[in-house]
Design a protein around this motif. Structure first.
Motif, PDB file in Angstrom:
ATOM      1  N   HIS A   1     -24.589 -15.494  -9.283  1.00 22.39           N
ATOM      2  CA  HIS A   1     -25.541 -16.019 -10.265  1.00 22.39           C
ATOM      3  C   HIS A   1     -24.841 -16.999 -11.201  1.00 22.39           C
ATOM      4  O   HIS A   1     -25.395 -18.056 -11.558  1.00 22.39           O
TER       5      HIS A   1
ATOM      6  N   ALA B   1     -24.363 -20.433  -9.676  1.00 21.68           N
ATOM      7  CA  ALA B   1     -25.611 -21.192  -9.525  1.00 21.68           C
ATOM      8  C   ALA B   1     -26.240 -21.577 -10.856  1.00 21.68           C
ATOM      9  O   ALA B   1     -26.842 -22.657 -10.971  1.00 21.68           O
ATOM     10  N   HIS B   2     -26.090 -20.727 -11.866  1.00 22.83           N
ATOM     11  CA  HIS B   2     -26.861 -20.915 -13.099  1.00 22.83           C
ATOM     12  C   HIS B   2     -26.024 -21.000 -14.375  1.00 22.83           C
ATOM     13  O   HIS B   2     -26.572 -21.248 -15.454  1.00 22.83           O
TER      14      HIS B   2
ATOM     15  N   ALA C   1     -23.888 -24.361 -16.337  1.00 24.47           N
ATOM     16  CA  ALA C   1     -23.852 -24.475 -14.876  1.00 24.47           C
ATOM     17  C   ALA C   1     -23.028 -25.663 -14.407  1.00 24.47           C
ATOM     18  O   ALA C   1     -22.453 -25.628 -13.304  1.00 24.47           O
TER      19      ALA C   1
ATOM     20  N   PRO D   1     -22.240 -24.626  -7.340  1.00 23.34           N
ATOM     21  CA  PRO D   1     -23.042 -23.554  -6.737  1.00 23.34           C
ATOM     22  C   PRO D   1     -22.696 -23.267  -5.286  1.00 23.34           C
ATOM     23  O   PRO D   1     -22.911 -22.160  -4.796  1.00 23.34           O
ATOM     24  N   ASP D   2     -22.136 -24.264  -4.589  1.00 21.61           N
ATOM     25  CA  ASP D   2     -21.773 -24.084  -3.183  1.00 21.61           C
ATOM     26  C   ASP D   2     -20.265 -23.885  -3.015  1.00 21.61           C
ATOM     27  O   ASP D   2     -19.704 -24.181  -1.961  1.00 21.61           O
TER      28      ASP D   2
END
Length: 326
Positions: free
Chosen positions: A146, A149-150, A158, A163-164
């Protein structure tokens, strides 16, 4: 949990106890201004320090399991977002060679031979280059996916994470430590269950044989975890990640530095300074001579290594892969 005056008691070995071998890995360097990390610092002093990684080899039949704890710095910063790039400019000079993949190869092990990678947390100087490890399963602390991603609030937006960053099909997140009844029901169906051990409220017996424990080490960043491993009879190693950035804090010689957060409040390099201090206090008990015992009697030796300990690296060159700590 033990009080300050009590000995820490670690579990006794089983009759057929498995022991692991640990090797340090060169994983890059970054430069830290002391004033952001320790109390009573020289406001002008900056130190170029390692971001240590470790190879842990578990003699699992029919072959050893190769586990790496933390991946240090990426060798190529170009894929980072603007906010990440800005932060990295404040940590120059950096050294990115050798990175973990190169360090492994120099000792005769390829990145493809790594089975498991456990990340203490996902700050830029610990995630390295996950794409190098095409066969490895990644293990992270609860809340990490989480966070990637956020983000995690205004201090950890973020845009300072990717995120990847980790391979989605090969990344497993440990269950929450403080879980609702529904989450506990799920947790009881998983391989990894949190239980108290010695001074620590929550650890996971990673291999199920008492050789390597994942330790919940809250405070620095969401999902921050450490490792406690048996390397021989009466010998343990504790890998502290970023529980603190200077070993003098663990020894009680310095405190955690506080500074303005840009909004008129004080902050530290930790997401929760009080929790970080509590984690440091637990780990510090392992350093007290004569205070670490083993069930059934006798004292044990526990070596504590944190990720950015420059003096440890300089004094232990012979223990880098293919050398060993144990």
């Amino acid at each position: 949990m033990s009080s300050d005056s009590e000995s820490v008691v670690l579990p006794a070995p089983s009759p057929d106890q498995i022991y692991v071998t640990i090797s340090a890995l060169e994983a890059g360097h970054l430069t830290l201004p002391e004033k952001l990390f320790i109390t009573e610092a020289d406001p002008e002093k900056r130190a170029t320090v390692p971001s240590l990684s470790f190879l842990i080899q578990h003699p699992s039949p029919p072959k050893s399991t190769n586990l790496v704890f933390d991946l240090g710095l990426k060798r190529d910063f170009s894929g980072y977002r603007d906010a990440q790039q800005h932060h990295i400019t404040q940590r120059q000079p950096t050294i990115v060679s050798p990175d973990v993949a190169e360090s492994l190869r120099k000792g005769g092990l390829s990145p493809e031979e790594i089975d498991t990678i456990i990340l203490s947390h996902v700050h830029w100087d610990h995630v390295g280059t996950p794409l190098d490890f095409t066969q490895a399963e990644f293990v992270v602390g609860s809340g990490t996916i989480h966070l990637l991603a956020h983000g995690g609030g205004y201090l950890y937006p973020a845009n300072i994470f990717n995120p990847d960053e980790l391979p989605k099909d090969r990344t497993k997140e440990l269950p929450p430590v403080r879980a609702s009844d529904l989450q506990k029901a799920f947790e009881n169906q998983t391989q990894h269950k949190w239980k108290p051990l010695a001074a620590f409220p929550a650890v996971v017996d990673f291999f199920g044989d008492g050789s390597v424990y994942v330790v919940d080490a809250p405070g620095h960043l969401f999902g921050h975890i450490n490792l406690l491993a048996r390397t021989g009879p009466k010998k343990w190693v504790y890998l502290g990640g970023d529980c603190c950035h200077d070993p003098r804090i663990l020894k009680g010689e310095k405190g955690i530095a506080m500074y303005d957060d840009g909004r008129g409040r004080l902050r530290s390099v930790h997401v929760d300074t009080d929790e970080a201090a509590a984690t440091i206090k637990r780990i510090a008990k392992l350093l007290k001579a004569g205070k670490v015992k083993e069930e059934g009697g006798g004292e044990v030796e526990v070596e504590v290594v944190v990720a950015h300990d420059k003096e440890w690296r300089e004094a232990n060159q012979g223990r880098f892969w293919p050398g060993k700590l144990s």
